[in-house]
Design a protein around this motif. Structure first.
Motif, PDB file in Angstrom:
ATOM      1  N   VAL A 185      47.323  55.154  68.025  1.00  0.00           N
ATOM      2  CA  VAL A 185      46.582  54.911  69.271  1.00  0.00           C
ATOM      3  C   VAL A 185      46.682  53.450  69.680  1.00  0.00           C
ATOM      4  O   VAL A 185      46.866  53.138  70.859  1.00  0.00           O
ATOM      5  CB  VAL A 185      45.104  55.340  69.126  1.00  0.00           C
ATOM      6  CG1 VAL A 185      44.272  54.856  70.296  1.00  0.00           C
ATOM      7  CG2 VAL A 185      45.015  56.838  69.013  1.00  0.00           C
ATOM      8  N   CYS A 186      46.555  52.556  68.718  1.00  0.00           N
ATOM      9  CA  CYS A 186      46.615  51.132  69.028  1.00  0.00           C
ATOM     10  C   CYS A 186      47.086  50.359  67.803  1.00  0.00           C
ATOM     11  O   CYS A 186      47.009  50.842  66.688  1.00  0.00           O
ATOM     12  CB  CYS A 186      45.250  50.630  69.498  1.00  0.00           C
ATOM     13  SG  CYS A 186      43.926  50.883  68.315  1.00  0.00           S
ATOM     14  N   PHE A 213      45.651  52.384  77.475  1.00  0.00           N
ATOM     15  CA  PHE A 213      44.460  52.576  76.655  1.00  0.00           C
ATOM     16  C   PHE A 213      43.843  51.236  76.281  1.00  0.00           C
ATOM     17  O   PHE A 213      42.626  51.047  76.378  1.00  0.00           O
ATOM     18  CB  PHE A 213      44.806  53.364  75.384  1.00  0.00           C
ATOM     19  CG  PHE A 213      43.700  53.359  74.359  1.00  0.00           C
ATOM     20  CD1 PHE A 213      42.632  54.228  74.479  1.00  0.00           C
ATOM     21  CD2 PHE A 213      43.729  52.475  73.292  1.00  0.00           C
ATOM     22  CE1 PHE A 213      41.608  54.219  73.544  1.00  0.00           C
ATOM     23  CE2 PHE A 213      42.713  52.458  72.354  1.00  0.00           C
ATOM     24  CZ  PHE A 213      41.654  53.333  72.478  1.00  0.00           C
ATOM     25  N   ARG A 218      40.107  50.036  77.571  1.00  0.00           N
ATOM     26  CA  ARG A 218      39.073  49.744  76.570  1.00  0.00           C
ATOM     27  C   ARG A 218      38.652  48.280  76.650  1.00  0.00           C
ATOM     28  O   ARG A 218      37.461  47.965  76.588  1.00  0.00           O
ATOM     29  CB  ARG A 218      39.613  50.069  75.185  1.00  0.00           C
ATOM     30  CG  ARG A 218      38.702  49.738  74.038  1.00  0.00           C
ATOM     31  CD  ARG A 218      37.547  50.713  73.873  1.00  0.00           C
ATOM     32  NE  ARG A 218      37.949  51.997  73.399  1.00  0.00           N
ATOM     33  CZ  ARG A 218      38.132  52.309  72.120  1.00  0.00           C
ATOM     34  NH1 ARG A 218      37.955  51.426  71.186  1.00  0.00           N
ATOM     35  NH2 ARG A 218      38.494  53.528  71.793  1.00  0.00           N
ATOM     36  N   VAL A 236      38.052  56.173  67.320  1.00  0.00           N
ATOM     37  CA  VAL A 236      39.270  56.351  68.119  1.00  0.00           C
ATOM     38  C   VAL A 236      40.348  55.367  67.675  1.00  0.00           C
ATOM     39  O   VAL A 236      41.525  55.718  67.582  1.00  0.00           O
ATOM     40  CB  VAL A 236      38.967  56.201  69.632  1.00  0.00           C
ATOM     41  CG1 VAL A 236      40.252  56.140  70.442  1.00  0.00           C
ATOM     42  CG2 VAL A 236      38.102  57.355  70.109  1.00  0.00           C
ATOM     43  N   ASP A 237      39.943  54.134  67.380  1.00  0.00           N
ATOM     44  CA  ASP A 237      40.924  53.131  66.949  1.00  0.00           C
ATOM     45  C   ASP A 237      41.583  53.489  65.618  1.00  0.00           C
ATOM     46  O   ASP A 237      42.686  53.033  65.332  1.00  0.00           O
ATOM     47  CB  ASP A 237      40.281  51.752  66.847  1.00  0.00           C
ATOM     48  CG  ASP A 237      40.002  51.135  68.206  1.00  0.00           C
ATOM     49  OD1 ASP A 237      40.514  51.659  69.218  1.00  0.00           O
ATOM     50  OD2 ASP A 237      39.269  50.130  68.261  1.00  0.00           O
ATOM     51  N   VAL A 246      42.583  56.449  64.773  1.00  0.00           N
ATOM     52  CA  VAL A 246      43.589  57.495  64.957  1.00  0.00           C
ATOM     53  C   VAL A 246      44.966  56.840  64.910  1.00  0.00           C
ATOM     54  O   VAL A 246      45.237  55.902  65.674  1.00  0.00           O
ATOM     55  CB  VAL A 246      43.379  58.240  66.298  1.00  0.00           C
ATOM     56  CG1 VAL A 246      44.503  59.223  66.548  1.00  0.00           C
ATOM     57  CG2 VAL A 246      42.033  58.933  66.315  1.00  0.00           C
ATOM     58  N   THR A 305      49.235  48.747  76.045  1.00  0.00           N
ATOM     59  CA  THR A 305      49.131  50.091  76.620  1.00  0.00           C
ATOM     60  C   THR A 305      47.971  50.186  77.616  1.00  0.00           C
ATOM     61  O   THR A 305      47.066  49.349  77.621  1.00  0.00           O
ATOM     62  CB  THR A 305      48.918  51.144  75.515  1.00  0.00           C
ATOM     63  OG1 THR A 305      47.639  50.907  74.910  1.00  0.00           O
ATOM     64  CG2 THR A 305      50.021  51.094  74.471  1.00  0.00           C
TER      65      THR A 305
END
Length: 129
Positions: A98-99, A45, A49, A92-93, A95, A43
């Motif tokens: 998300v990834c 994102f 990152r 964030v990871d 969530v 992605t």
């Protein structure tokens, strides 16, 4: 600005940790490249990152060097940054959606030396700043 010629043991260890962070985040970027080249989904994102984390290693290293030389301002900034970075990256990871789990694991591994640096920067006799 007060400077010292010989950094403390904590400062030397922090410099090693920051270099390890740079190496791990570069390896994570290379992993993303490998995944993308083999045709697996990556992605935007993940790309952003993976590119940003090695780039951030440069100012973190500069702050660590300045802090090891006695810069109070650099020490303060380093203490703040080394707490915020792992919370932001790992948070964030975590969530859902998300990834992928493997990406979150590589990013978490990259943050371990940063977490160590955060503790070193807070030691009573840490960097002298």
């Amino acid at each position: 600005m007060e400077t010292t010629e010989h950094p403390t043991a904590a400062a030397r260890t922090a410099l090693i940790c920051v270099k390890l962070y740079a190496a791990l985040s570069t390896a994570a970027l290379l992993a993303i490249v490998a995944v993308a080249v083999t045709g697996h989904p990556v992605t935007t994102f993940m790309w952003v990152r993976a590119v940003l984390l090695p780039l951030v290693a440069v100012p973190v290293h500069r702050l660590t060097v300045a802090a090891s030389r006695g810069s109070r301002r650099a020490s303060d900034r380093l203490r703040t940054l080394t707490v915020i970075m792992p919370v932001a990256v790992i948070g964030v990871d975590l969530v859902p959606g998300v990834c992928p789990w493997w990406y979150a694991a590589t990013q978490t591994a990259c943050m371990l030396p940063v977490i160590r640096t955060a503790f070193l920067a807070r030691e009573k006799r840490g960097f002298g700043g």
